[in-house]
Design a protein around this motif. Structure first.
Motif, short mmCIF file in Angstrom:
data_model
loop_
_atom_site.label_atom_id
_atom_site.label_comp_id
_atom_site.label_asym_id
_atom_site.label_seq_id
_atom_site.Cartn_x
_atom_site.Cartn_y
_atom_site.Cartn_z
N THR A 107 -12.95 -25.98 12.93
CA THR A 107 -12.46 -27.19 12.36
C THR A 107 -11.19 -27.97 11.99
O THR A 107 -10.74 -27.59 10.61
N ARG A 156 -21.66 -24.35 11.86
CA ARG A 156 -21.39 -25.46 12.09
C ARG A 156 -21.24 -25.49 13.94
O ARG A 156 -21.63 -26.78 14.27
N ARG A 182 -24.99 -25.72 10.16
CA ARG A 182 -24.67 -26.92 8.91
C ARG A 182 -24.57 -27.72 10.15
O ARG A 182 -23.97 -27.47 11.13
#
Length: 294
Positions: A107, A156, A182
């Motif tokens: 990320t 994520r 998430r």
């Protein structure tokens, strides 16, 4: 300690591989990766958009696999993809599944000195890269002629898997399993709900709150459950991760058994029941009365 050193070296080599794409980096990475996985793990490199990245194929320990499972590491995991997926990919292969594990790109982090437009471009590139890897992983599994395919998305990667499956509803017989889901960005947590509620498939949601680090996830389990109910998603199943849970590690003894049980209850058993119904349903002649029957 030896395993931790191997994992740390793998993470450094993987980052080097992504940055340089050099043959020397790839050879060094392959040598270290071979030392970290069982000898019967097939290591391959996939290619999308001029990038190469590793993937681990673990054959099912039975004559005919129950199906294929694509394991997606958390994109916020600091490249600890091998440690996160190690226990599940080997255990599920033992239980009859062909597993494919691949790392997703990290990320992007917004730096204070970074312009908003520059960061938006970085985010867009990250999304394209992530979805391309998911697509390539699923394509590889589809080539194996499997009866069913599951996607296990951690952290994520839950949002990215949901987005890909939302954009590709024609993907055959795919089911989604989320582990501690998430959103891709904490400030945009509503997008995860939007993407989950748009799915028309079996979704299993395994969660642990609060996280070991003390962080509270949004949308939390209650919000996800309510959103799916309000959307009329009857094939959504949520369960808390049972103790002991010590965050991602290379063992996860209880979690892997819990995942197997949920797959049996909410995927394999319903599939078997549908198959049995098809077998037991007699064929009827739909021709109008008076038409000769052979």
């Amino acid at each position: 300690m030896a395993t931790k050193r191997i994992l740390a070296r793998l993470q450094a080599l993987l980052l080097c591989l992504f940055l340089t794409s050099s043959h020397a980096a790839e050879d060094a990475f392959m040598a270290t990766l071979k030392a970290a996985v069982p000898a019967d793990t097939r290591i391959t490199f996939l290619e999308t958009d001029n990038e190469r990245y590793p993937a681990l194929l673990q054959a099912a320990e039975r004559f005919e696999a129950l199906g294929g499972i694509l394991l997606l590491s958390d994109t916020d995991s600091q490249q600890q993809w091998l440690q996160q997926t190690h226990a599940l990919r080997l255990y599920l292969a033992e239980q009859g599944w062909l597993t494919l594990t691949l790392p997703l790109p990290l990320t992007p982090q917004h730096l204070n000195t970074q312009a908003t437009e520059s960061f938006a471009e970085l985010q867009a590139a990250h999304q394209t890269q992530t979805l391309s890897r998911i697509q390539e992983g699923l394509r590889l599994l589809e080539q194996q002629d499997l009866e069913r395919v599951l996607v296990i998305a951690m952290g994520r990667s839950a949002e990215w898997a949901s987005l890909y499956l939302q954009q590709n509803p024609a993907e055959p017989q795919i089911r989604l399993i989320l582990i501690n889901p998430r959103p891709a960005e904490d400030t945009e947590h509503a997008r995860l709900l939007e993407r989950l509620t748009a799915l028309d498939m079996t979704v299993i949601d395994l969660y642990r709150e609060p996280y070991v680090t003390g962080q509270r996830a949004l949308p939390d389990a209650r919000m996800r459950r309510n959103a799916m109910r309000q959307a009329g998603q009857t094939d959504y199943h949520q369960q808390r991760i049972k103790d002991p849970w010590s965050d991602w590690n290379s063992d996860m003894t209880w979690l892997k058994r819990q995942v197997r049980g949920l797959i049996q209850t909410h995927i394999l058993n319903p599939d078997e029941q549908r198959q049995q119904q098809r077998i037991n349903t007699p064929e009827t002649d739909q021709r109008p009365p008076g038409i000769r029957r052979d």
